[in-house]
Write a protein that holds these residues in place. Structure first.
Motif, PDB file in Angstrom:
ATOM      1  N   ILE A 125       0.835  -1.156  -0.116  1.00 52.73           N
ATOM      2  CA  ILE A 125      -0.015   0.148   0.002  1.00 52.73           C
ATOM      3  C   ILE A 125       0.982   1.302  -0.171  1.00 52.73           C
ATOM      4  CG2 ILE A 125      -0.228   0.144   2.619  1.00 52.73           C
ATOM      5  CD1 ILE A 125      -3.435   0.714   1.520  1.00 52.73           C
ATOM      6  N   GLY A 126       0.353   2.386  -0.573  1.00 55.65           N
ATOM      7  CA  GLY A 126       1.189   3.582  -0.521  1.00 55.65           C
ATOM      8  C   GLY A 126       1.392   4.341   0.514  1.00 55.65           C
ATOM      9  N   LEU A 127       0.782   4.300   1.546  1.00 48.73           N
ATOM     10  CA  LEU A 127       0.790   4.946   2.733  1.00 48.73           C
ATOM     11  C   LEU A 127       0.175   4.340   3.736  1.00 48.73           C
ATOM     12  CD1 LEU A 127       1.617   7.592   4.196  1.00 48.73           C
ATOM     13  CD2 LEU A 127      -0.891   8.671   3.494  1.00 48.73           C
ATOM     14  N   ALA A 128       0.849   4.046   4.910  1.00 46.77           N
ATOM     15  CA  ALA A 128       0.315   3.601   6.214  1.00 46.77           C
ATOM     16  C   ALA A 128       0.670   4.659   7.326  1.00 46.77           C
ATOM     17  CB  ALA A 128       1.240   2.351   6.359  1.00 46.77           C
ATOM     18  N   VAL A 129      -0.504   5.185   7.770  1.00 47.07           N
ATOM     19  CA  VAL A 129      -0.548   5.954   8.887  1.00 47.07           C
ATOM     20  C   VAL A 129      -0.885   5.182  10.128  1.00 47.07           C
ATOM     21  CG1 VAL A 129      -1.682   8.212   9.912  1.00 47.07           C
ATOM     22  CG2 VAL A 129      -1.556   7.817   7.267  1.00 47.07           C
ATOM     23  N   VAL A 130       0.393   5.548  10.987  1.00 51.07           N
ATOM     24  CA  VAL A 130       0.185   4.475  12.292  1.00 51.07           C
ATOM     25  C   VAL A 130      -0.017   5.642  13.268  1.00 51.07           C
ATOM     26  CG1 VAL A 130       1.520   2.898  13.768  1.00 51.07           C
ATOM     27  CG2 VAL A 130       2.175   3.143  11.166  1.00 51.07           C
ATOM     28  N   ILE A 131      -1.242   5.569  14.035  1.00 53.96           N
ATOM     29  CA  ILE A 131      -1.765   6.343  15.225  1.00 53.96           C
ATOM     30  C   ILE A 131      -1.461   5.707  16.314  1.00 53.96           C
ATOM     31  CG2 ILE A 131      -3.135   7.669  13.462  1.00 53.96           C
ATOM     32  CD1 ILE A 131      -5.582   6.398  15.280  1.00 53.96           C
TER      33      ILE A 131
END
Length: 80
Positions: free
Chosen positions: A48-54
């Motif tokens: 996947i192009g972007l993984a946002v880890v919050i």
């Protein structure tokens, strides 16, 4: 699928399946700290192009491991 206030919302078993069926290009990681590494690795494997880890409180070792894993896979997934 699940019903959310009268709206049918799709549910997928993996990041790769969600990408295939919807064209998704971003994954947001909403999991407890002990599951974050596995979730990010799954997103990296799906490319996947972007993984946002919050997730807060991820062990530094786990963060370093999934960052290194992304690098070893050619950094196809940007991690924020």
């Amino acid at each position: 699928e699940v019903d959310f206030d009268g709206t049918s919302v799709p549910v997928f078993g993996s990041v790769a399946e969600a990408m295939e069926k919807t064209g998704a290009d971003v994954s947001v990681i909403f999991v407890p700290p002990k599951f974050a590494k596995a979730a990010v690795v799954e997103a990296i494997d799906a490319e996947i192009g972007l993984a946002v880890v919050i997730t807060e409180g991820i062990a530094v070792h786990d963060s370093a491991a999934f960052w290194a894993y992304a690098s070893s896979k050619g950094n196809k997934t940007r991690i924020i």
